[in-house]
Write an enzyme that holds these catalytic residues in place. Structure first.
Site, mmCIF file in Angstrom:
data_model
loop_
_atom_site.group_PDB
_atom_site.id
_atom_site.type_symbol
_atom_site.label_atom_id
_atom_site.label_comp_id
_atom_site.label_asym_id
_atom_site.label_seq_id
_atom_site.Cartn_x
_atom_site.Cartn_y
_atom_site.Cartn_z
ATOM 1 N N HIS A 21 127.457 35.552 -34.457
ATOM 2 C CA HIS A 21 128.014 35.237 -35.784
ATOM 3 C C HIS A 21 128.555 33.807 -35.789
ATOM 4 O O HIS A 21 128.395 33.082 -36.774
ATOM 5 C CB HIS A 21 129.164 36.188 -36.138
ATOM 6 C CG HIS A 21 128.761 37.628 -36.275
ATOM 7 N ND1 HIS A 21 129.101 38.584 -35.361
ATOM 8 C CD2 HIS A 21 128.049 38.260 -37.245
ATOM 9 C CE1 HIS A 21 128.631 39.761 -35.758
ATOM 10 N NE2 HIS A 21 127.984 39.588 -36.889
ATOM 11 N N GLU B 44 118.069 36.217 -36.823
ATOM 12 C CA GLU B 44 116.704 36.745 -36.626
ATOM 13 C C GLU B 44 116.692 37.988 -35.731
ATOM 14 O O GLU B 44 115.645 38.580 -35.544
ATOM 15 C CB GLU B 44 115.800 35.668 -36.034
ATOM 16 C CG GLU B 44 115.389 34.624 -37.043
ATOM 17 C CD GLU B 44 114.387 33.628 -36.491
ATOM 18 O OE1 GLU B 44 114.174 33.586 -35.258
ATOM 19 O OE2 GLU B 44 113.820 32.870 -37.304
ATOM 20 N N ASP C 157 117.929 40.663 -36.601
ATOM 21 C CA ASP C 157 117.544 41.630 -37.638
ATOM 22 C C ASP C 157 116.422 40.995 -38.461
ATOM 23 O O ASP C 157 116.591 40.704 -39.649
ATOM 24 C CB ASP C 157 118.756 41.954 -38.512
ATOM 25 C CG ASP C 157 119.855 42.602 -37.705
ATOM 26 O OD1 ASP C 157 119.660 43.735 -37.257
ATOM 27 O OD2 ASP C 157 120.900 41.958 -37.487
ATOM 28 N N SER D 148 127.245 43.593 -32.058
ATOM 29 C CA SER D 148 128.554 44.248 -32.038
ATOM 30 C C SER D 148 128.466 45.561 -31.253
ATOM 31 O O SER D 148 129.444 46.023 -30.684
ATOM 32 C CB SER D 148 129.003 44.546 -33.461
ATOM 33 O OG SER D 148 128.881 43.370 -34.223
ATOM 34 N N ALA E 96 133.451 42.636 -36.425
ATOM 35 C CA ALA E 96 133.198 42.766 -34.977
ATOM 36 C C ALA E 96 132.419 41.527 -34.523
ATOM 37 O O ALA E 96 131.361 41.618 -33.898
ATOM 38 C CB ALA E 96 132.455 44.064 -34.661
HETATM 39 O O1 PAF Z 1 123.436 42.133 -40.601
HETATM 40 C C1 PAF Z 1 124.524 42.608 -40.996
HETATM 41 O O2 PAF Z 1 125.578 42.456 -40.363
HETATM 42 C C2 PAF Z 1 124.549 43.408 -42.286
HETATM 43 O O3 PAF Z 1 123.386 44.156 -42.438
HETATM 44 C C3 PAF Z 1 124.812 42.541 -43.519
HETATM 45 C C4 PAF Z 1 123.693 41.557 -43.783
HETATM 46 C C5 PAF Z 1 126.127 41.799 -43.363
HETATM 47 C C6 PAF Z 1 124.917 43.431 -44.768
HETATM 48 O O4 PAF Z 1 125.952 44.358 -44.639
#
Ligand code: PAF
Length: 281
Positions: free
Chosen positions: A36, A149, A151, A187, A31
Site C-alpha cells: 500500500h 497488480e 489483484d 494483509s 491493514a
Molecule cells: O484491493 C482492495 O483492497 C479492495 O478490493 C478495494 C479496491 C480497496 C475495494 O474495497
C-alpha cells in the site's frame, strides 16, 4: 493526522482544494503494508493532493467468516500514512455511512471478466468491489486512482467499470510488491505462522519457474507441470492455476504469436487464501 469519517466532512475538505490541481485516490481496506505504501508514494509523486480511503467493504466478502477475520488496524494504518506524508487525507467511513444503512451491492455487467478465476470462486465478490470503487470514485472525483497488480483481475474489472460508466479518472496499475522471500505482500500474510510464511514463498518460485517453462512448452504442459509442483508442497492447497490473456482474462488453450499472457494462482495455506500472478511474456 485527521481521519474523516463522513461524506459531509469529505465534501467540505475536497471543495476547499484548488480546482484542477491533481487529486489522487488510493482505495484500501486498511491493514496497510509496504505494498500500500508504494501505491501511496506513487500517488503523492503524481498528484498535488492524495486521499487514502480505509474501508473494509462488507459486500465484497463471500463469507461472513472471512469478513470477521479481516484485521482492523486503523491506528497503525494512520501512523504508517503519517510516516509517508502529513498531507494525506484519510477517509475511513462506517458501512452505514457508505451504504446509507442498506449494505448491498449493485449488479454489474463486466462482460465476463468476473466469471473466471476469483469470480468463479468468490460469489458476488466483484459486484461488491465494483460498488465500493464506483461509490468512492463518484464521491471523491479523483484524477487518478491507484490499484496493485497483485489483484490483476480486480484492476482489469475496475478499468472496465470506469470505461462502461464514463467515469473521468485514470486507473493506474502498480507492480506487485514482494517480501524479500518473493511472497506477494498481502494483509492476509499476517495470519500465517513464520513456518507457513516461508512455505508460502514457494508460490512465487513456482510462478517464476512456470514462466521459464512457458518460453518453450505448450500451455497444457505448463498448467499440468505447475499443478504437479504445488502437489509437492503438502501445505499449499491449489485452488486454481490459469494462464490467461492479459486483456480478456480468458484462460487460453494455445499461445498466439502476438498474445500477451499472465499466469494466475489462488492457494490455501493454513486456512489463509492467497493469490498471485506473473507476466509470462
Ligand atoms: O484491493 C482492495 O483492497 C479492495 O478490493 C478495494 C479496491 C480497496 C475495494 O474495497
Amino acid at each position: 493526522m485527521p481521519v474523516i469519517t463522513t461524506k459531509k466532512e469529505l465534501d467540505q475538505h475536497l471543495s476547499s482544494l484548488p480546482k484542477n490541481s491533481g487529486l489522487g485516490l488510493v482505495p484500501t481496506m486498511g491493514a496497510l503494508h509496504l505494498g500500500h505504501a508504494a501505491l501511496v508514494e506513487k500517488a503523492i509523486m503524481e498528484n498535488r493532493f492524495v486521499v487514502v480511503s480505509i474501508f473494509v467493504n462488507p459486500t465484497q466478502f463471500d463469507t461472513k467468516e472471512d469478513l470477521e477475520k479481516y484485521p482492523d488496524t486503523l491506528e497503525k494504518d494512520v501512523s504508517l500514512l503519517a510516516g509517508i506524508s502529513g498531507d494525506i487525507l484519510i477517509f475511513a467511513p462506517t458501512a452505514d455511512e457508505i451504504y446509507n444503512h442498506k449494505v448491498q451491492s449493485k449488479t454489474y455487467d463486466f462482460e465476463g471478466l468476473d466469471k473466471i478465476m476469483e469470480g468463479a470462486f468468490r460469489n458476488g465478490h466483484f459486484n461488491g468491489v465494483g460498488t465500493i470503487v464506483e461509490t468512492l470514485l463518484l464521491l471523491i472525483k479523483p484524477d487518478r486512482a491507484y490499484f496493485g497488480e497483485k489483484d490483476f483481475q480486480q484492476l482489469r474489472i475496475i478499468k472496465k467499470l470506469v470505461e462502461k460508466n464514463n467515469i473521468p479518472v485514470a486507473i493506474i496499475g502498480c507492480p506487485v510488491i514482494r517480501e524479500p522471500s518473493g511472497l506477494a505482500m498481502s494483509s492476509r500474510n499476517e495470519r500465517l505462522s513464520e513456518i507457513l510464511r516461508k512455505e508460502a514463498s514457494s508460490i512465487y518460485k513456482i510462478l517464476q519457474a512456470a514462466k521459464v517453462e512457458f518460453g518453450t512448452k505448450n500451455v497444457q504442459y505448463v498448467k499440468d507441470w505447475a499443478v504437479r509442483q504445488f502437489e509437492n508442497h503438502p501445505d499449499l492447497k491449489l485452488e486454481y492455476f490459469e494462464i490467461s490473456d492479459i486483456d480478456t482474462l480468458t484462460p487460453i488453450q494455445r499461445k498466439k504469436p502476438k498474445g500477451k499472457y499472465r499466469a494466475f494462482v489462488a492457494v490455501y495455506i493454513g486456512g489463509v487464501r492467497l493469490i498471485d500472478n506473473i507476466a509470462l511474456n
